[in-house]
Design a protein around this motif. Structure first.
Motif, PDB file in Angstrom:
ATOM      1  N   GLU A  85      45.698  33.862  30.220  1.00  0.00           N
ATOM      2  CA  GLU A  85      45.935  32.580  30.887  1.00  0.00           C
ATOM      3  C   GLU A  85      47.177  32.650  31.776  1.00  0.00           C
ATOM      4  N   GLU A  86      48.198  33.342  31.312  1.00  0.00           N
ATOM      5  CA  GLU A  86      49.403  33.523  32.114  1.00  0.00           C
ATOM      6  C   GLU A  86      49.073  34.215  33.437  1.00  0.00           C
ATOM      7  N   ALA A  87      48.265  35.270  33.353  1.00  0.00           N
ATOM      8  CA  ALA A  87      47.879  35.999  34.563  1.00  0.00           C
ATOM      9  C   ALA A  87      47.051  35.117  35.490  1.00  0.00           C
ATOM     10  N   ARG A  88      46.157  34.339  34.937  1.00  0.00           N
ATOM     11  CA  ARG A  88      45.273  33.500  35.755  1.00  0.00           C
ATOM     12  C   ARG A  88      46.058  32.413  36.497  1.00  0.00           C
ATOM     13  N   LEU A  89      47.020  31.812  35.807  1.00  0.00           N
ATOM     14  CA  LEU A  89      47.838  30.788  36.455  1.00  0.00           C
ATOM     15  C   LEU A  89      48.708  31.381  37.561  1.00  0.00           C
ATOM     16  N   ALA A  90      49.244  32.576  37.314  1.00  0.00           N
ATOM     17  CA  ALA A  90      50.062  33.219  38.345  1.00  0.00           C
ATOM     18  C   ALA A  90      49.237  33.499  39.594  1.00  0.00           C
ATOM     19  N   VAL A  91      48.009  33.947  39.410  1.00  0.00           N
ATOM     20  CA  VAL A  91      47.135  34.219  40.556  1.00  0.00           C
ATOM     21  C   VAL A  91      46.869  32.940  41.343  1.00  0.00           C
ATOM     22  N   LEU A  92      46.534  31.881  40.638  1.00  0.00           N
ATOM     23  CA  LEU A  92      46.246  30.619  41.324  1.00  0.00           C
ATOM     24  C   LEU A  92      47.463  30.120  42.094  1.00  0.00           C
ATOM     25  N   GLY A  93      48.650  30.370  41.549  1.00  0.00           N
ATOM     26  CA  GLY A  93      49.856  29.865  42.189  1.00  0.00           C
ATOM     27  C   GLY A  93      50.305  30.632  43.413  1.00  0.00           C
ATOM     28  N   CYS A  94      49.913  31.917  43.527  1.00  0.00           N
ATOM     29  CA  CYS A  94      50.497  32.716  44.615  1.00  0.00           C
ATOM     30  C   CYS A  94      49.497  33.434  45.505  1.00  0.00           C
ATOM     31  N   HIS A  95      48.217  33.420  45.203  1.00  0.00           N
ATOM     32  CA  HIS A  95      47.278  34.303  45.903  1.00  0.00           C
ATOM     33  C   HIS A  95      47.138  33.975  47.394  1.00  0.00           C
ATOM     34  N   VAL A  96      47.535  32.777  47.810  1.00  0.00           N
ATOM     35  CA  VAL A  96      47.445  32.449  49.236  1.00  0.00           C
ATOM     36  C   VAL A  96      48.346  33.342  50.087  1.00  0.00           C
ATOM     37  N   LEU A  97      49.273  34.050  49.456  1.00  0.00           N
ATOM     38  CA  LEU A  97      50.172  34.924  50.198  1.00  0.00           C
ATOM     39  C   LEU A  97      49.667  36.365  50.305  1.00  0.00           C
ATOM     40  N   ILE A  98      48.488  36.650  49.761  1.00  0.00           N
ATOM     41  CA  ILE A  98      47.925  37.992  49.926  1.00  0.00           C
ATOM     42  C   ILE A  98      47.630  38.232  51.400  1.00  0.00           C
ATOM     43  N   GLU A  99      47.990  39.397  51.885  1.00  0.00           N
ATOM     44  CA  GLU A  99      47.703  39.736  53.269  1.00  0.00           C
ATOM     45  C   GLU A  99      46.191  39.732  53.522  1.00  0.00           C
ATOM     46  N   PRO A 100      45.753  39.284  54.684  1.00  0.00           N
ATOM     47  CA  PRO A 100      44.320  39.352  55.005  1.00  0.00           C
ATOM     48  C   PRO A 100      43.847  40.795  54.988  1.00  0.00           C
ATOM     49  N   GLY A 101      42.590  40.985  54.613  1.00  0.00           N
ATOM     50  CA  GLY A 101      42.037  42.330  54.589  1.00  0.00           C
ATOM     51  C   GLY A 101      40.762  42.405  53.785  1.00  0.00           C
ATOM     52  N   GLU A 102      40.182  43.575  53.784  1.00  0.00           N
ATOM     53  CA  GLU A 102      38.945  43.823  53.051  1.00  0.00           C
ATOM     54  C   GLU A 102      39.248  44.543  51.747  1.00  0.00           C
ATOM     55  N   GLY A 103      38.332  44.414  50.810  1.00  0.00           N
ATOM     56  CA  GLY A 103      38.485  45.108  49.541  1.00  0.00           C
ATOM     57  C   GLY A 103      39.369  44.360  48.576  1.00  0.00           C
ATOM     58  N   PRO A 104      39.508  44.882  47.354  1.00  0.00           N
ATOM     59  CA  PRO A 104      40.296  44.190  46.333  1.00  0.00           C
ATOM     60  C   PRO A 104      41.784  44.253  46.608  1.00  0.00           C
ATOM     61  N   ALA A 105      42.516  43.304  46.026  1.00  0.00           N
ATOM     62  CA  ALA A 105      43.976  43.273  46.095  1.00  0.00           C
ATOM     63  C   ALA A 105      44.524  43.208  44.673  1.00  0.00           C
ATOM     64  N   LEU A 106      45.740  43.685  44.503  1.00  0.00           N
ATOM     65  CA  LEU A 106      46.375  43.662  43.194  1.00  0.00           C
ATOM     66  C   LEU A 106      47.556  42.694  43.217  1.00  0.00           C
TER      67      LEU A 106
END
Length: 356
Positions: free
Chosen positions: A151-172
């Motif tokens: 749950e900690e990981a899921r909330l962190a993703v929801l809170g910050c994923h808009v800052l992932i650089e645009p691109g194809e394929g998976p991101a970490l």
């Protein structure tokens, strides 16, 4: 783990800030008097952080966002000594309760009607974690939910994923905490990221520092740093083996005090400035160079650096070791830095946002 948009428990918060009770209407004053206030509190192994916000439309009213009304952050080191004793110490509890009382006062003053407060690795691991949660509620009125690493990981993703650089394929995406580090591999092909895999390593800046004491002299410090990296690499080996290979342009986003601190050092800031750090993209090679330099310094030398200071001087090397290990297993050329995470994820859930 699936879609990060799954809804979370919500707690109505009256002036007593207790669980599952209806909000009490009271006369309100000030600029925010006509707006419903929401709050998110994240109590980690090292920090206690609070955000209070109100909904605010974005994108011409088609999206969902929020405006921060009030905030609080303090290094409390709740997990100090936990690695040796498996207990939260009396001193750590006292520091944390003092911070939580300030948070409780802010919640009452801002007339918060809906809030969620979470506790993470230190309370998950400590044998007296549940007792601390009960005492915190009795003394501060704040009900803390001990959430899982997933749950900690899921909330962190929801809170910050808009800052992932645009691109194809998976991101970490990764979150280096005080007691653990969460790593989440996401597919960004849709409006909301889909979680492909995740892992929680039992090392954060506090737990790794306490388990791997530094060496004497420059050579001893460098050797100690190598031992830290080996410990972290071993804890992440199973996850590393599952990661896809041959990703044409690996994208990497970090959210934690470690990456924001190193981003500040990279920029040479005289003091921390969220407005220039949140969303910053830094060459991975630069972060490795800074990490190596800090690992070779003694605590006094690190404490003299702006944006590190005495509060982070003894812990930042462990964060560097974790960061470099992550960059080894996901060799992106650039690192995105987010000064947002669990609290923002909680707020989006509380406000009913189906997408960031």
């Amino acid at each position: 783990m699936g879609d990060v948009s799954a809804r979370e428990p919500q707690r109505q918060v009256p002036p007593a800030i207790g669980p599952d009770r209806q909000a009490v209407n009271r006369p309100q004053r000030g600029r925010w008097s006509n707006a419903q206030a929401f709050a998110a509190l994240d109590l980690g192994t090292n920090n206690c952080r609070l955000l209070i916000a109100r909904p605010q439309p974005v994108d011409g009213g088609t999206g969902s966002g929020f405006a921060v009304i009030d905030a609080f952050s303090r290094i409390v080191r709740l997990g100090e000594g936990l690695a040796a004793s498996n207990r939260l110490s009396d001193a750590a509890i006292d520091r944390t309760l003092a911070a939580l009382k300030i948070c409780g006062d802010k919640l009452r003053r801002r007339n918060v009607t809906l809030a969620r407060s979470v506790a993470t690795e230190a309370c998950r691991r400590a044998v007296n974690g549940a007792d601390f949660i009960a005492r915190a509620y009795d003394e501060t009125g704040i009900h803390l939910d001990i959430i899982s690493a997933e749950e900690e990981a899921r909330l962190a993703v929801l809170g910050c994923h808009v800052l992932i650089e645009p691109g194809e394929g998976p991101a970490l995406i990764f979150d280096i905490g005080g007691g653990s580090t969460e790593l989440v591999l996401v597919d960004t092909g849709g409006a909301i990221p889909r979680v492909l895999d995740w892992h929680s390593a039992p090392w954060g800046v506090v737990s790794l520092t306490e388990s791997s004491p530094g060496g004497e002299g420059r050579d001893g410090r460098i050797a100690a740093y190598a031992r830290m990296r080996a410990l972290v690499a071993d804890s992440m080996a199973a996850f590393a083996a599952r990661l896809p290979t041959g990703v044409p342009r690996a994208r990497l986003l970090g959210t934690s005090g470690t990456v924001t601190t190193l981003g500040s050092v990279h920029l040479g800031l005289p003091s921390y400035d969220r407005s220039v750090v949140d969303g910053l993209i830094v060459p991975a090679a630069a972060m490795r160079r800074i990490s190596g330099d800090l690992a070779a310094m003694d605590v006094r030398e690190r404490a003299q650096l702006a944006c590190i200071g005495t509060e982070r001087a003894d812990l930042v090397v462990a964060g560097c070791a974790i960061l470099e290990t992550i960059m080894d297993l996901w060799p992106a050329e650039r690192l995105g830095i987010a000064d947002r995470g669990i609290r923002e994820g909680i707020l989006r859930r509380l406000m009913g946002a189906s997408r960031p």
